[in-house]
Design a protein around this motif. Structure first.
Motif, PDB file in Angstrom:
ATOM      1  N   THR A 184      33.522  37.563  37.136  1.00 51.01           N
ATOM      2  CA  THR A 184      34.408  36.749  36.309  1.00 51.01           C
ATOM      3  C   THR A 184      33.952  35.306  36.388  1.00 51.01           C
ATOM      4  O   THR A 184      33.493  34.854  37.420  1.00 51.01           O
ATOM      5  N   THR A 227      36.039  32.825  35.254  1.00 52.44           N
ATOM      6  CA  THR A 227      37.201  32.065  34.820  1.00 52.44           C
ATOM      7  C   THR A 227      37.938  31.432  35.992  1.00 52.44           C
ATOM      8  O   THR A 227      39.061  31.044  35.841  1.00 52.44           O
ATOM      9  N   HIS A 228      37.312  31.385  37.128  1.00 51.59           N
ATOM     10  CA  HIS A 228      38.077  30.835  38.229  1.00 51.59           C
ATOM     11  C   HIS A 228      37.328  29.842  39.072  1.00 51.59           C
ATOM     12  O   HIS A 228      36.113  29.798  39.078  1.00 51.59           O
ATOM     13  N   THR A 270      37.145  32.140  25.541  1.00 49.25           N
ATOM     14  CA  THR A 270      38.242  32.074  26.503  1.00 49.25           C
ATOM     15  C   THR A 270      38.869  30.689  26.382  1.00 49.25           C
ATOM     16  O   THR A 270      38.201  29.676  26.613  1.00 49.25           O
ATOM     17  N   ARG A 307      40.315  35.495  24.768  1.00 54.79           N
ATOM     18  CA  ARG A 307      40.933  35.540  26.097  1.00 54.79           C
ATOM     19  C   ARG A 307      41.515  34.172  26.396  1.00 54.79           C
ATOM     20  O   ARG A 307      41.211  33.192  25.708  1.00 54.79           O
ATOM     21  N   SER A 320      43.231  31.533  29.839  1.00 54.13           N
ATOM     22  CA  SER A 320      43.538  31.356  31.256  1.00 54.13           C
ATOM     23  C   SER A 320      43.860  29.877  31.489  1.00 54.13           C
ATOM     24  O   SER A 320      43.170  29.033  30.942  1.00 54.13           O
ATOM     25  N   THR A 321      44.891  29.553  32.224  1.00 53.01           N
ATOM     26  CA  THR A 321      45.778  30.323  33.076  1.00 53.01           C
ATOM     27  C   THR A 321      47.204  30.289  32.522  1.00 53.01           C
ATOM     28  O   THR A 321      47.615  29.270  31.960  1.00 53.01           O
ATOM     29  N   SER A 322      47.945  31.352  32.771  1.00 55.20           N
ATOM     30  CA  SER A 322      49.355  31.375  32.352  1.00 55.20           C
ATOM     31  C   SER A 322      50.236  31.048  33.556  1.00 55.20           C
ATOM     32  O   SER A 322      49.956  31.496  34.664  1.00 55.20           O
ATOM     33  N   HIS A 337      46.171  36.470  33.421  1.00 53.71           N
ATOM     34  CA  HIS A 337      46.076  35.921  34.778  1.00 53.71           C
ATOM     35  C   HIS A 337      47.381  35.169  35.033  1.00 53.71           C
ATOM     36  O   HIS A 337      47.635  34.140  34.408  1.00 53.71           O
TER      37      HIS A 337
END
Ligand code: SAM
Ligand code: SF4
Ligand code: F3S
Length: 474
Positions: free
Chosen positions: A10, A12-13, A228, A267, A269-271, A295
């Motif tokens: 991933t 996304t972090h 994203t 996509r 991020s973040t919710s 997420h």
């Protein structure tokens, strides 16, 4: 003992691609004033910022280099989220010292969250640094480089209430040509007690919806098949469209991006659990190309700790949100962030975090032990009173529990067929391709005549803890 756990697949972090250096598409026909090298740490938003910085530098006549030894300008885009993230940056800076000695005149610039947190103090602490530039000051980089070139130290850490870099076309770095990040907002107005982000990124502001749509459309037209949408708290996206006299919420933005083409996956991020709305969930359900993956960081399973963390929801509220997601989106992938050993956390609080994880059975979890950050609410109000060995022991228990859940989550997919967007050649074998399904799970399968950017139906035949293995359906 690991401090955090993240999937290598991933992007996304935070810290998932720590210290990655970039290769840029260099135009050999151009004469560059100087060459820059840039390395990025931290979250996806920081990586997206590096793409903006590259664009600003390239349009001011600087050329990129992938080799730090060839650079006249060395930039490091930094993260402050945990002490460990800052220590990695400090270590890297010491490595730059010898490069500077070998090539006098080389300038070193610190960008991003650590620059913002430490401001001019950075120059005292790290003598080799020539420029300190905060996340809202990147437009001034060409001037700061000029200033630093005269031997002065150059600093700009002003935070802005409205900077979004919405008009700057990011240069896609180390891109696979299929998936891209698109920043939709900056900053954060939530004051989670443990978190440094509101201090390093400033007030929340949303980017002009039209510029977001233009960027996504442009990406689609140049062959990208997945975007994203990025923000610290995407559900509080809000744009006042004065021209058309209407307001754009996150659900509306999602819909507009999804409508660009059914072939463009979306996509986000973040919710934040307090802000995600039914409207967003119904929008995800309505469009096949908005991915079923959320997420939804919870941080702790104890309502008492959540209150101290200033997360503004309880365990029960969070569980109700998860139930709602599963009601509206039965196949939705779910991931979280967890912190162990926050101030005053008891064994009972910790057990509540574990039982919440047992309830939610996350597909993916990013887990950390608490790291006190200077200037945050928690640092000012509470004592960091859980000894590190206990924080780490609780983290390990959590990681062990999560491993069982993630394996179950992978095993339940064996035998199913998924639509996969192909992202590239598998790292392990040139004969295999990899991509992700709707729920963000990585699937590897034999190449055949397929190529990246294509969609393909893949039947899952087996799995490892992190990857599904399958066969493309004929
Ligand atoms: N905005 C997102 C949210 O609200 O969940 C993510 C923010 S942060 C970039 C990513 C994660 O780092 C957080 O969700 C939290 O779990 C973790 N984190 C933040 N501050 C931390 C700290 N002081 N110590 C340990 N982990 C921390
Ligand atoms: Fe930090 Fe909380 Fe904002 Fe996330 S929502 S960036 S954890 S303050
Ligand atoms: Fe991101 Fe780290 Fe800053 S997680 S917002 S780069 S503190």
């Amino acid at each position: 003992m690991m401090e955090s756990l993240y999937s290598p697949d991933t992007k996304t972090h935070d810290e998932s691609r720590q210290g990655e250096a970039y290769a840029l598409p260099v135009d050999a026909s151009l004469q560059y004033k100087k060459h820059f090298y840039i390395e990025s740490y931290g979250c996806a938003m920081n990586f997206a910022d590096t793409e903006v910085v590259a664009s600003i530098l390239q349009s001011s006549g600087f050329g990129a280099t992938k080799n730090v030894e060839d650079a006249d300008l060395i930039f490091i885009n930094t993260c402050s989220i945990r002490e460990k993230a800052e220590l990695s940056v400090r270590k890297r800076l010491t490595e730059f010292r010898s490069l500077k000695r070998a090539k006098p005149g080389t300038l070193v610039g610190v960008l991003g969250c650590m620059a913002e947190r430490l401001k001019a103090k950075f120059l005292e602490e790290e003598k080799l640094v020539d420029m300190v530039v905060g996340p809202d000051a990147y437009r001034t980089l060409p001037g700061l480089i000029e200033e630093a070139g005269t031997g002065q130290k150059a600093v700009n850490v002003l935070l802005s209430r409205d900077e979004t870099y919405g008009d700057i076309a990011p240069i896609r770095l180390n891109s696979n040509g299929v998936t891209a990040f698109v920043s939709i907002m900056r900053g954060c107005n939530n004051m989670c007690a443990f978190c440094v982000v509101p201090f390093t990124r400033g007030r929340e502001r949303s980017r002009d919806a039209n510029s977001i749509l233009n960027e996504c459309e442009e990406l689609f037209n140049t062959g990208y098949r997945e975007v994203t949408l990025l923000g610290q708290n995407v559900d509080s996206y809000y744009w006042n469209d004065e021209q058309n006299n209407r307001q754009v919420t996150f659900a509306m933005l999602l819909e507009k991006v999804a409508l660009i083409s059914p072939l463009l996956r979306v996509r986000f991020s973040t919710s934040h659990p307090k802000d995600i709305t039914d409207e967003v969930l119904f929008t995800i359900a309505k469009y096949e190309n908005i991915c079923n993956y959320i997420h939804l960081p919870v941080q702790s399973g104890s309502s008492r700790i959540l209150q101290l963390m200033n997360r503004t929801y309880t365990r029960e509220w969070y569980i109700a949100k998860v139930n709602r997601i599963r009601e509206i989106l039965p196949d939705c992938g779910l991931s979280t962030d967890m912190i162990t050993g926050f101030c005053t956390e008891t064994e009972e609080d910790h057990q509540q975090s574990l039982s919440l994880m047992e309830y939610c059975k996350y597909d993916l979890a990013y887990m950390y032990f608490y790291s006190e950050r200077p200037g945050t609410l928690a640092e000012r109000r509470y004592k960091d009173d859980i000894p590190e060995p206990i924080k780490k022991r609780r983290l390990q228990e959590m990681v062990d529990l999560y491993r069982g859940h993630s394996l179950q989550s992978m095993q339940k997919e064996v035998g199913k067929t998924f639509k996969v967007l192909i992202e590239g050649v598998s790292k392990k074998s040139d004969n295999d391709l990899y991509g992700r399904n709707d729920q963000n799970k990585v699937i590897v399968f034999a190449k055949g005549d397929l190529k990246k950017g294509d969609y393909v139906m893949v039947k899952v035949e087996s799995c490892t803890a992190g990857t599904l293995l399958g066969k493309a359906a004929p």
